[in-house]
Design an enzyme around this catalytic site. Structure first.
Site, PDB file in Angstrom:
ATOM      1  N   GLU A 144      41.459 -42.578  -1.655  1.00 12.14           N
ATOM      2  CA  GLU A 144      40.755 -43.781  -1.200  1.00 12.14           C
ATOM      3  C   GLU A 144      39.301 -43.483  -0.854  1.00 12.14           C
ATOM      4  O   GLU A 144      38.399 -44.271  -1.161  1.00 12.14           O
ATOM      5  CB  GLU A 144      41.479 -44.401  -0.002  1.00 12.14           C
ATOM      6  N   HIS A 147      37.374 -43.409  -3.999  1.00 14.91           N
ATOM      7  CA  HIS A 147      37.026 -44.758  -4.470  1.00 14.91           C
ATOM      8  C   HIS A 147      35.700 -45.202  -3.846  1.00 14.91           C
ATOM      9  O   HIS A 147      34.829 -45.744  -4.529  1.00 14.91           O
ATOM     10  CB  HIS A 147      38.111 -45.754  -4.078  1.00 14.91           C
ATOM     11  N   GLU A 225      40.982 -45.498 -11.340  1.00 17.94           N
ATOM     12  CA  GLU A 225      42.102 -44.809 -10.694  1.00 17.94           C
ATOM     13  C   GLU A 225      42.148 -43.348 -11.121  1.00 17.94           C
ATOM     14  O   GLU A 225      42.391 -42.464 -10.295  1.00 17.94           O
ATOM     15  CB  GLU A 225      43.417 -45.511 -11.026  1.00 17.94           C
TER      16      GLU A 225
END
Length: 293
Positions: A144, A147, A225
């Site tokens: 995360e 990201h 991803e």
């Protein structure tokens, strides 16, 4: 019910803001929205405007749709470890410390959102904390944080804005041409004489072009991803990320609502990979094993 209210409130806010901007453009710059150039401005305004308003509201929406509680003062060892881990990873990734939150859900999942690298939120579910080891949770957090460091939220917003613009523009152009031909209007133009037939065709082509455009958005979503998995592998090691993905593969598909789905670490299954926001977990694991990071 709360999700429905939030959805309606967000869309109403978008429409109100963009309508005000539209009227200002008409009054100040005298833009003729009856021309193709004016139509393109209109399409870009609503295409990018809606996407960026959603981006700036993303943290607020995420907290309210999932009930995520931001950890301001850690209450126990688990929360202290979460905050310390994200802080360490954020420093490694060169970004400002994100807000860290926990939301109540039995499914193991996590997400990152926010308008930028220095204004973000990383949240994990209670189900993830209960079902994973510390090494696995650390890998999920690194995914995360990656990201955020990759600027994925902004990148996906820009892509969404581009496809929205072309969907809005092309739907009205094609609908106008068809409606003009049906009515024998030799002047043409994207209005095509207006009327219910024209607006019916606009809706039809927006649905059709929107479905095709979604394939582009889904493709870029899947690529991000892979990049986030690679980023996590660099931060905590590929073995930890592989173990986390293997653990996620044992659970059911994501239960996040559609607005949050693309931001979760795992997505929903679909008939064919083209319609998926996330690559299949086995493909992500294979990419890590092959050292594609």
């Amino acid at each position: 019910m709360k999700r429905v209210v939030l959805f309606l409130a967000t869309n109403l806010a978008v429409i109100v803001v963009l309508s005000i901007v539209l009227n200002i453009l008409m009054a100040v710059f005298g833009i003729d929205f009856g021309s193709y150039q004016g139509l393109l401005v209109f399409a870009a305004l609503f295409g990018f405007g809606g996407a960026f308003i959603s981006l700036f509201m993303s943290k607020w929406m995420a907290k309210r749709s999932t009930g995520a509680q931001v950890i301001t003062q850690p209450r126990n060892d688990a929360e202290r470890w979460l905050v310390a881990t994200v802080e360490r990873q954020a420093k490694q990734a060169g970004i400002k410390m994100p807000e860290v939150a926990i939301y109540d859900s039995p499914e193991p999942n996590a997400f990152a959102t926010g308008p930028g690298k220095n204004d973000s939120l990383v949240a994990v579910s209670t189900g993830l904390l209960r079902s994973m080891t510390k090494d696995e949770v650390e890998a999920v957090l690194a995914h995360e944080v990656s990201h955020v460091a990759n600027g994925d939220m902004v990148t996906l917003t820009l892509i969404q804005g581009v496809v929205n613009t072309f969907v809005i523009f092309l739907a009205r152009v094609v609908a106008g041409l068809i409606n003009s031909a049906l009515r024998g209007n030799q002047q043409g133009g994207h209005h095509g004489g207006g009327g219910f037939a024209y607006f019916g065709l606009v809706i039809l082509f927006e649905i059709l072009f929107g479905a095709l455009a979604s394939l582009i958005v889904f493709y870029f979503s899947r690529q991000r991803e892979y990049r986030a998995d690679a980023g996590a592998a660099k931060l905590v090691g590929a073995n930890k990320m592989i173990a986390a993905l293997q653990r996620l593969s044992q659970g059911r598909e994501s239960q996040l609502d559609d607005r949050m789905l693309a931001f979760g670490i795992k997505g929903k299954l679909a008939k064919g990979e083209l319609m998926m926001t996330h690559p299949p977990l086995e493909k992500r694991i294979q990419a890590l094993r092959e050292g594609r990071f």
